[in-house]
Scaffold this active site. Structure first.
Site, short mmCIF file in Angstrom:
data_model
loop_
_atom_site.label_atom_id
_atom_site.label_comp_id
_atom_site.label_asym_id
_atom_site.label_seq_id
_atom_site.Cartn_x
_atom_site.Cartn_y
_atom_site.Cartn_z
N ASP A 487 0.81 -1.21 0.00
CA ASP A 487 0.00 0.00 0.00
C ASP A 487 0.85 1.27 0.00
O ASP A 487 0.33 2.36 -0.20
CB ASP A 487 -0.88 0.04 1.27
C1 GLC Z 1 -1.43 -3.84 5.44
C2 GLC Z 1 -2.67 -3.97 4.61
C3 GLC Z 1 -2.46 -4.82 3.40
C4 GLC Z 1 -1.23 -4.41 2.68
C5 GLC Z 1 -0.02 -4.38 3.58
C6 GLC Z 1 1.21 -3.85 2.91
O1 GLC Z 1 -1.19 -5.05 6.09
O2 GLC Z 1 -3.75 -4.48 5.35
O3 GLC Z 1 -3.56 -4.76 2.55
O4 GLC Z 1 -1.04 -5.28 1.63
O5 GLC Z 1 -0.30 -3.54 4.69
O6 GLC Z 1 1.16 -2.49 2.66
C1 GLC Z 2 -0.41 2.41 5.82
C2 GLC Z 2 0.35 1.21 6.31
C3 GLC Z 2 -0.01 -0.04 5.54
C4 GLC Z 2 -1.49 -0.19 5.50
C5 GLC Z 2 -2.18 1.07 5.00
C6 GLC Z 2 -3.65 0.90 5.08
O1 GLC Z 2 -0.02 2.72 4.56
O2 GLC Z 2 1.73 1.40 6.25
O3 GLC Z 2 0.58 -1.15 6.13
O4 GLC Z 2 -1.82 -1.24 4.65
O5 GLC Z 2 -1.79 2.17 5.78
O6 GLC Z 2 -4.38 2.02 4.75
#
Ligand code: GLC
Ligand code: GLC
Length: 813
Positions: A487
């Site tokens: 993300d």
């Molecule tokens: C969080 C989110 C997931 C994402 C991950 C890496 O665990 O829930 O959807 O893939 O972060 O950013």
């Molecule tokens: C932030 C976190 C990621 C998560 C995301 C969800 O980017 O670092 O892990 O998945 O928020 O919105």
């Protein structure tokens, strides 16, 4: 290494984690509830309850990130002479003579002893009931008669957990309660558009009560010393506005050796519109009375608890291993499966790191979570797939999240995460392989929940694959969109404004060249699955069409996605390499190593082996594999959130446990059992538990999303426990790839990948209508099944053909 302090231990026989010191390095929590009514409970009884949706139906109030930490919960105050104490130590923090918290499967039992009195509380949500039971047992272990003053305490949340925290100009005037006998009802906003209320009941006459917080606590006091409790005098307050609470006051006399049970019940009720009131202004309590009547005695509650335990027995009997290694067995048989069910229920919404007001159910998250629980609750997994697919757009793109209460896509975040569509295939294939239920493919499923837009689920899968093919970049690799699995790799975001969200800002995308090797690998893995599925259901043309796309993707990766020693991570907006030896920082990333090795891209040219070796060389450290290396030391405008994190945390070179299993599966497919095992054990909670209780900080019985990486200030510190895709991926990895028991369309495929030190082990696996007892004799081999004997007869190949009934299987490697 210095000997670390211990706060608890596993009790495998009872399937519990036993906490023996209330001052854990962080609240160590558990989850109650399995369907509609849920609670979070910490080892000191902190936490809260909600109905279905932690944002829109919050029943009790909780203050996150508070001082002290974990403030607010269901508290019992016991006043014994001048001493006031709580069974869970908090909030009074009166030193106890004994303290123990046992977190079990959907229940928690907290026991405290002080001055010859034992108070033990069993917390659980009975199956199919919208209520949390708190069975308190008070026992006089002293030689004199004890007269105790008992106060219960809950604080109501005004339903919407988000506005509850901010809209005080309204909130301080809306609170309403009713009191009837030993039941306190919370009915804020019931007079207008809400058809639901909550109640807090105890199954004994009370000698007083309180429902107004300030009257009970005192404006200058705290939960640790509520005035009413300290003075031993309830105020019988009736809340009008301000902050309604529920507190019962009970006088208890116990002879030496005597014990008494009290059943407290926190319930939730919904009424029909035309049956809301029993008299003007008075809520209709019929359903509440009925619910109370079902749980108003020790016998009824004990029966409900026994049913809950049987429910868990059944769930955990589906896959059971005996390896002789307790640390492995307890994770496989108990805690990993338990955590998977928790992620099924909560996705990423409510934990002590997720406030319940932010995220609903994630499209990608929920599909991945599915592989963790599909063997336990196939019908609910089926419904989940339909719910998720119903939020897809007609072009194959998807809402990134949806709200569990409404099942509608979440407009605040929208779509554009280009990995999302592929996960639908991942989840659906796992479901069909487990159940053999191909009929799910014919279910009519809408787009964006619009009635009239329905097409078959198979059609949804098809457009999911096509969404990738229709969004290829200049290297014929998938365009990343807002982000892929990571993300925080926001390649089309370009933000200098700290008030912008990295997740939703997409300033530029027109003409973007930002491509993802992670999606490329994911596409190949799920594409192969899709092709096999098409063949299975007689769609040869569609299989051929997609095989061609998969082959082309493989070629594109080999040509444009290989950096010499590892797979590239991505191309940025301008078409420049990310995750390459040419880069200044973050030369290598884990996601593309995981997915491209799982896809076995270029295995014949040695790419897979080189990539796996590079993971060991550059990503691995004492606590697991970091996400990227070296960590970013500065913010990179073109990359987005990933470089916003300090070195070693979260997506910037943290050990993002979720993605370690991808590489481990890559190792398993490559037959490198020793390496697979050593990566796996590093992030396996039971191994961490043994070594690092203080350093790790968070619950030692479940995985956390992120452990601080080697570049962090304190490597090894865990964060964001419970709600993480790590649970499902750890399960998928160990159950199918390490222990090698893989559900397939026509039976169970046996293909373990083990460390050479592995000894014989047995897996009991219920599969559809069959019951297999499978014993594996590794004979020092890391990979490769030589022979399978089913019920005394050798079979060809490695798939035990499915047939109902009991079977004994012997596997020689
Ligand atoms: C969080 C989110 C997931 C994402 C991950 C890496 O665990 O829930 O959807 O893939 O972060 O950013
Ligand atoms: C932030 C976190 C990621 C998560 C995301 C969800 O980017 O670092 O892990 O998945 O928020 O919105």
């Amino acid at each position: 290494m210095e000997q670390q302090k211990r706060y608890g231990h596993f009790d495998d026989q009872h399937r519990e984690y036993v906490i023996t010191d209330p001052q854990t390095p962080w609240p160590w929590i558990n989850y109650l509830g399995n369907e509609d009514f849920f609670s979070l409970i910490s080892n000191t009884a902190g936490g809260y309850s909600f109905y279905k949706d932690a944002k829109f139906r919050r029943i009790t109030r909780y203050r996150y990130n508070n001082v002290p930490m974990d403030n607010g919960g269901r508290y019992f105050y016991i006043k014994d002479g001048d001493t006031v104490w709580n069974p869970g130590w908090k909030p009074c923090k009166t030193p106890l003579d004994f303290y123990e918290c046992r977190h079990g499967m959907s229940y928690t039992r907290i026991t405290g002893r002080k001055n010859g009195v034992e108070a033990s509380v069993l917390f659980f949500v009975p199956l199919k009931k919208w209520a949390e039971v708190q069975k308190l047992t008070l026992k006089n272990e002293s030689s004199e008669t004890k007269t105790l003053k008992l106060f219960s305490f809950e604080e109501w949340c005004l339903w919407n957990a988000a506005t509850d925290m901010e809209n005080f100009q309204r909130n301080f005037s809306t609170g309403e309660v009713e009191i009837e006998g030993s039941t306190i009802y919370h009915k804020t906003e019931y007079r207008e558009r809400r058809n639901h209320y909550a109640f807090y009941h105890v199954n004994t006459p009370i000698q007083g009560f309180d429902t107004d917080r300030e009257t009970f606590v005192g404006l200058y006091n705290e939960f640790a010393d509520p005035q009413a409790v300290m003075e031993g005098k309830p105020r019988n307050s009736h809340a009008h506005g301000w902050s309604p609470i529920a507190s019962h006051y009970i006088e208890v006399t116990l002879k030496p050796g005597e014990s008494k049970d009290f059943v407290f019940l926190l319930g939730y009720i919904e009424n029909e519109q035309d049956e809301k009131f029993e008299a003007p202004q008075m809520i209709n309590k019929k359903k509440a009375h009925a619910l109370i009547a079902e749980l108003d005695s020790t016998a009824k509650v004990d029966k409900a608890f026994a049913e809950l335990c049987e429910y868990w027995d059944a769930l955990l009997n589906i896959y059971k291993v005996r390896t002789g290694n307790d640390k492995l067995d307890r994770m496989v048989n108990i805690w990993n499966q338990y955590q998977c069910m928790v992620t099924f229920n909560f996705s990423r919404s409510a934990s002590f790191f997720e406030s319940g007001v932010g995220r609903g159910m994630g499209f990608r998250d929920s599909n991945q979570d599915l592989v963790g629980f599909v063997h336990q609750i196939p019908p609910r997994a089926r419904q989940r797939i339909i719910d998720i697919a119903s939020t897809q757009f007609p072009d194959g793109g998807c809402y990134h999240q949806y709200q569990p209460l409404t099942k509608r896509g979440n407009n605040d975040i929208g779509g554009g995460f280009n990995d999302d569509p592929c996960w639908l295939i991942f989840g659906t294939v796992a479901y069909i392989k487990e159940t053999g239920d191909f009929s799910i493919l014919d279910e009519m499923v809408p787009f964006d929940n619009q009635p009239g837009s329905e097409v078959t689920l198979f059609e949804h899968l098809k457009i999911s694959m096509d969404h990738v093919i229709k969004n290829l970049g200049p290297h014929m690799l998938p365009l990343i969109g807002r982000a892929d699995w990571n993300d925080c790799l926001n390649l089309n975001c370009f933000s200098w404004d700290p008030n912008e969200s990295f997740q939703t800002t997409e300033n530029v995308s027109e003409g973007t060249k930002a491509e993802s090797l992670m999606i490329a690998g994911l596409f190949v893995v799920t594409g192969k699955d899709y092709v096999a599925l098409c063949k299975k259901i007689g769609k040869a043309d569609e299989a051929a069409r997609m095989q061609k796309a998969v082959d082309e993707m493989i070629e594109a990766v080999k040509k444009h996605g290989w950096d010499g020693e590892w797979y590239l991570r991505a191309y940025d907006f301008y078409g420049r390499k990310i995750g390459s030896n040419e880069c200044e920082e973050a030369k290598i990333f884990i996601e593309s190593q995981g997915w491209c090795t799982m896809a076995e891209i270029g295995a014949e040219d040695g790419m897979v082996a080189k990539s796996l070796d590079s993971c060991k060389k550059y990503l691995e450290c004492e606590h697991g594999m970091v996400l990227n290396n070296p960590a970013f030391t500065k913010y990179i405008y073109e990359y987005g959130e990933i470089s916003s994190y300090p070195e070693g945390y979260k997506e910037n070179a943290g050990i993002f446990c979720h993605n370690n299993p991808w590489v481990i599966i890559g190792e398993c497919l490559a037959g490198r059992g020793n390496d697979a095992w050593s990566h796996y054990a590093k992030i396996l909670p039971s191994y961490v538990e043994e070594k690092y209780q203080t350093l790790h900080k968070v619950e030692p019985y479940v995985n956390c999303q992120m452990v601080a990486g080697k570049d962090a200030y304190k490597p090894g510190e865990g964060k964001n426990s419970w709600l993480t895709g790590t649970a499902a991926w750890m399960w998928y990895t160990v159950s199918e790839f390490i222990l090698g028991i893989k559900p397939d369309y026509d039976g169970i495929r046996i293909d373990p990948c083990l460390p050479e030190t592995a000894t014989d082990y047995t897996v009991q696996r219920k599969f559809r209508e069959a019951d297999y007892e499978i014993t594996i004799h590794p004979n020092g081999a890391q990979k490769g099944v030589k022979q399978i004997v089913v019920d005394g007869k050798p079979i060809d190949g490695t798939v035990i053909p499915y047939s109902a009934g009991k079977h004994v299987v012997e596997v020689t490697m």
